[in-house]
Design a protein around this motif. Structure first.
Motif, PDB file in Angstrom:
ATOM      1  N   ASP A 366       0.816  -1.220   0.000  1.00 26.72           N
ATOM      2  CA  ASP A 366       0.000   0.000   0.000  1.00 26.72           C
ATOM      3  C   ASP A 366       0.846   1.265   0.000  1.00 26.72           C
ATOM      4  O   ASP A 366       0.584   2.213  -0.764  1.00 26.72           O
ATOM      5  CB  ASP A 366      -0.925  -0.008   1.208  1.00 26.72           C
ATOM      6  N   ASN A 367       1.853   1.332   0.865  1.00 26.20           N
ATOM      7  CA  ASN A 367       2.640   2.553   1.027  1.00 26.20           C
ATOM      8  C   ASN A 367       3.835   2.633   0.083  1.00 26.20           C
ATOM      9  O   ASN A 367       4.232   3.721  -0.337  1.00 26.20           O
ATOM     10  CB  ASN A 367       3.128   2.669   2.471  1.00 26.20           C
ATOM     11  N   LEU A 368       4.411   1.489  -0.241  1.00 29.06           N
ATOM     12  CA  LEU A 368       5.597   1.470  -1.107  1.00 29.06           C
ATOM     13  C   LEU A 368       5.408   0.395  -2.183  1.00 29.06           C
ATOM     14  O   LEU A 368       6.071  -0.650  -2.174  1.00 29.06           O
ATOM     15  CB  LEU A 368       6.860   1.188  -0.283  1.00 29.06           C
ATOM     16  N   PRO A 369       4.502   0.620  -3.113  1.00 30.05           N
ATOM     17  CA  PRO A 369       4.229  -0.418  -4.123  1.00 30.05           C
ATOM     18  C   PRO A 369       5.435  -0.762  -4.974  1.00 30.05           C
ATOM     19  O   PRO A 369       5.599  -1.907  -5.399  1.00 30.05           O
ATOM     20  CB  PRO A 369       3.102   0.192  -4.959  1.00 30.05           C
ATOM     21  N   GLU A 370       6.311   0.258  -5.240  1.00 34.27           N
ATOM     22  CA  GLU A 370       7.502  -0.026  -6.048  1.00 34.27           C
ATOM     23  C   GLU A 370       8.428  -0.999  -5.321  1.00 34.27           C
ATOM     24  O   GLU A 370       8.997  -1.929  -5.923  1.00 34.27           O
ATOM     25  CB  GLU A 370       8.269   1.263  -6.372  1.00 34.27           C
ATOM     26  N   VAL A 371       8.592  -0.785  -3.994  1.00 32.60           N
ATOM     27  CA  VAL A 371       9.443  -1.691  -3.205  1.00 32.60           C
ATOM     28  C   VAL A 371       8.841  -3.089  -3.170  1.00 32.60           C
ATOM     29  O   VAL A 371       9.546  -4.103  -3.268  1.00 32.60           O
ATOM     30  CB  VAL A 371       9.620  -1.141  -1.773  1.00 32.60           C
ATOM     31  N   SER A 372       7.512  -3.148  -3.051  1.00 32.21           N
ATOM     32  CA  SER A 372       6.837  -4.444  -3.039  1.00 32.21           C
ATOM     33  C   SER A 372       7.106  -5.221  -4.325  1.00 32.21           C
ATOM     34  O   SER A 372       7.456  -6.413  -4.298  1.00 32.21           O
ATOM     35  CB  SER A 372       5.338  -4.253  -2.849  1.00 32.21           C
ATOM     36  N   LEU A 373       6.964  -4.522  -5.469  1.00 34.15           N
ATOM     37  CA  LEU A 373       7.209  -5.165  -6.755  1.00 34.15           C
ATOM     38  C   LEU A 373       8.680  -5.548  -6.914  1.00 34.15           C
ATOM     39  O   LEU A 373       9.013  -6.629  -7.420  1.00 34.15           O
ATOM     40  CB  LEU A 373       6.776  -4.238  -7.878  1.00 34.15           C
ATOM     41  N   LEU A 374       9.592  -4.672  -6.426  1.00 38.69           N
ATOM     42  CA  LEU A 374      11.022  -4.939  -6.542  1.00 38.69           C
ATOM     43  C   LEU A 374      11.412  -6.195  -5.770  1.00 38.69           C
ATOM     44  O   LEU A 374      12.223  -7.010  -6.247  1.00 38.69           O
ATOM     45  CB  LEU A 374      11.815  -3.729  -6.039  1.00 38.69           C
ATOM     46  N   LEU A 375      10.844  -6.355  -4.581  1.00 37.62           N
ATOM     47  CA  LEU A 375      11.157  -7.553  -3.782  1.00 37.62           C
ATOM     48  C   LEU A 375      10.774  -8.823  -4.528  1.00 37.62           C
ATOM     49  O   LEU A 375      11.544  -9.795  -4.583  1.00 37.62           O
ATOM     50  CB  LEU A 375      10.424  -7.491  -2.444  1.00 37.62           C
ATOM     51  N   LEU A 376       9.573  -8.824  -5.112  1.00 33.16           N
ATOM     52  CA  LEU A 376       9.131 -10.019  -5.828  1.00 33.16           C
ATOM     53  C   LEU A 376       9.992 -10.284  -7.061  1.00 33.16           C
ATOM     54  O   LEU A 376      10.337 -11.440  -7.367  1.00 33.16           O
ATOM     55  CB  LEU A 376       7.668  -9.866  -6.233  1.00 33.16           C
ATOM     56  N   VAL A 377      10.374  -9.190  -7.776  1.00 34.81           N
ATOM     57  CA  VAL A 377      11.189  -9.358  -8.978  1.00 34.81           C
ATOM     58  C   VAL A 377      12.578  -9.891  -8.615  1.00 34.81           C
ATOM     59  O   VAL A 377      13.100 -10.821  -9.253  1.00 34.81           O
ATOM     60  CB  VAL A 377      11.295  -8.029  -9.743  1.00 34.81           C
ATOM     61  N   LEU A 378      13.209  -9.286  -7.599  1.00 38.76           N
ATOM     62  CA  LEU A 378      14.548  -9.738  -7.198  1.00 38.76           C
ATOM     63  C   LEU A 378      14.527 -11.192  -6.721  1.00 38.76           C
ATOM     64  O   LEU A 378      15.436 -11.972  -7.011  1.00 38.76           O
ATOM     65  CB  LEU A 378      15.094  -8.826  -6.088  1.00 38.76           C
ATOM     66  N   TYR A 379      13.469 -11.531  -5.996  1.00 36.73           N
ATOM     67  CA  TYR A 379      13.367 -12.911  -5.531  1.00 36.73           C
ATOM     68  C   TYR A 379      13.204 -13.866  -6.711  1.00 36.73           C
ATOM     69  O   TYR A 379      13.816 -14.952  -6.748  1.00 36.73           O
ATOM     70  CB  TYR A 379      12.182 -13.048  -4.576  1.00 36.73           C
ATOM     71  N   GLY A 380      12.412 -13.455  -7.690  1.00 37.07           N
ATOM     72  CA  GLY A 380      12.249 -14.286  -8.878  1.00 37.07           C
ATOM     73  C   GLY A 380      13.553 -14.466  -9.630  1.00 37.07           C
ATOM     74  O   GLY A 380      13.864 -15.563 -10.107  1.00 37.07           O
ATOM     75  N   ILE A 381      14.343 -13.366  -9.740  1.00 33.70           N
ATOM     76  CA  ILE A 381      15.644 -13.476 -10.419  1.00 33.70           C
ATOM     77  C   ILE A 381      16.562 -14.448  -9.670  1.00 33.70           C
ATOM     78  O   ILE A 381      17.257 -15.269 -10.270  1.00 33.70           O
ATOM     79  CB  ILE A 381      16.294 -12.086 -10.542  1.00 33.70           C
TER      80      ILE A 381
END
Length: 443
Positions: A366-381
């Protein structure tokens, strides 16, 4: 927290216990393998005669090799803290096993009796006498016995070590000739083998309990109490507990006798067929001749009734089949155990990281959607890279597990985001961080 203690090139991890001669520690050798380090007590280390004798014996002790012994790997007998390094066997002492689970019976008892006899055969073949075989010096791991501390009691027996009048050994397991001050040979270990096996089979000490002097008197002047031991085993134990050491069988005789004597209801050949390290023998061995074994090889096995280890249901007249033992034949090799351990750690890491990443991403949605998406992307990589290593190693399980971890992280993220508020998720994140920090400091 201070740096871990080192002794020579070994890093001491934790205490495993203490005995009459020293304290035992779990340690890592320079190659990162676990070993057991026995540090001699100060009063033993100060005994120059005992240390000199031990130094002479250690080289012989290092020649002992056998599947049921914890081999001596290294020793340093100079300086203020002399120590001996042996193979580490992860398990429980036999006396602890009996206390928790009760007496052994059937195939479990046969495995113990035969394994200890094999250990004594290996020890005696190298010219070493254990001198202090007892339940506390037998480690049971996956149902198999392993003898520790062989040769140490005999090597450390000196005037100053026994100046207090104590007997080097444990009454009830010491042979009569030892208690009477005579020289102890391999036959003394056979006596201790019988006392140990009798205790394992019945849960009772064959010479009773009480003060050490009273037990020692019974050993010298009374017959052992073998009540509670199986009828198929009692005659062999009585023979090994004879007062005259010349009348006791050798360790090799014990192995042959145990192969010819099976508990009622034990199907001939079952134990040997289930153990890839067991070797079937020819009909000549079944008729009573003992096959010689080389150092490190398992002794020959002579199934009762002429049945062969490779053919549990074969008739006595069938042709004998010989299966030689080879290094790598044990049920689970060290490399296999390490590989299984690595796979288990990988599964735990993927499952745990998927939950943590999903939780953190949900808390930031909710507050940091970019960070939320970044965490999922980095974990996927990260999972893609790990899956690539798995494909390079020709592992099918690893890429599949990584893919499941990625899907799991997204599922946790979506589920937590829809069920819980941001404040609740942040509280959960804080709790996880605290737990992780506690684990890091504890390790």
């Amino acid at each position: 927290m201070g740096p871990p203690e080192h002794l020579g090139s070994y890093r001491l991890l934790s205490s495993l216990g203490a005995g009459g001669f020293g304290a035992v520690y779990l340690a890592l050798d320079p190659g990162g393998r676990t070993v057991a380090v026995k540090v001699l007590h100060p009063h033993v280390a100060a005994d120059a005669v005992a240390i000199a004798r031990l130094a002479r014996e250690v080289e012989t002790m290092r020649l002992v090799r056998g599947r049921h012994v914890a081999e001596v790997l290294d020793a340093s007998l100079t300086g203020e803290r002399p120590y001996i390094v042996t193979r580490y066997v992860q398990g429980r002492p036999l006396n602890a096993v009996l206390s928790a689970d009760g007496p052994l019976a059937g195939d479990d008892l046969v495995r113990l009796a035969r394994g200890l006899a094999e250990a004594l055969e290996s020890i005696h073949a190298a010219g070493v006498v254990h001198r202090d075989l007892k339940p506390a010096n037998v480690i049971v791991s996956d149902g198999e016995p392993y003898v520790i501390d062989f040769g140490i009691a005999c090597a450390l027996e000196s005037a100053s070590v026994t100046a207090s009048g104590a007997v080097v050994g444990t009454p009830g397991y010491l042979a009569p000739e030892v208690l009477e001050g005579r020289d102890a040979g391999p036959a003394a270990d056979v006596f201790a083998w019988a006392a140990t096996v009798a205790f394992a089979a019945s849960g009772r000490q064959p010479y009773g309990t009480g003060p050490a002097t009273a037990v020692a008197f019974r050993v010298v002047h009374r017959e052992p109490d073998l009540s509670g031991t199986p009828s198929w085993l009692a005659p062999l134990l009585a023979e090994c507990l004879r007062s005259d050491p010349a009348l006791r069988p050798s360790a090799t005789d014990l192995i042959n006798r145990l192969d010819l004597t099976r508990p009622p209801g034990d199907r001939p050949g079952r134990r040997d067929a289930d153990r890839p390290w067991a070797a079937a023998v020819t009909s000549e061995a079944a008729s009573g001749s003992a096959a010689g074994t080389t150092s490190g090889a398992a002794p020959a096995v002579t199934p009762a009734g002429g049945h062969q280890g490779g053919h549990p249901g074969a008739d006595a007249g069938d042709e004998a089949v010989t299966r030689a033992w080879r290094p790598g034949d044990p049920r689970r090799s060290v490399d296999d155990l390490r590989a299984r351990h690595r796979r288990k750690l990988h599964r735990r890491w993927v499952a745990g990281s998927a939950v943590v990443v999903g939780l953190f991403a949900a808390a930031a949605r909710d507050n940091l959607p970019e960070v939320s998406l970044l965490l999922l992307v980095l974990y996927g990589i990260g999972l893609l890279v790990d899956a690539g290593f798995g494909l390079a190693a020709r592992s099918r399980e690893r890429p599949a597990l990584d893919a499941a971890g990625g899907v799991g992280a997204v599922a946790v993220w979506a589920l937590l985001s829809s069920l819980f508020s941001t404040g609740t998720l942040l509280l959960a994140v804080g709790t996880v961080v605290i737990i992780l920090l506690m684990l890091v400091f504890a390790s």
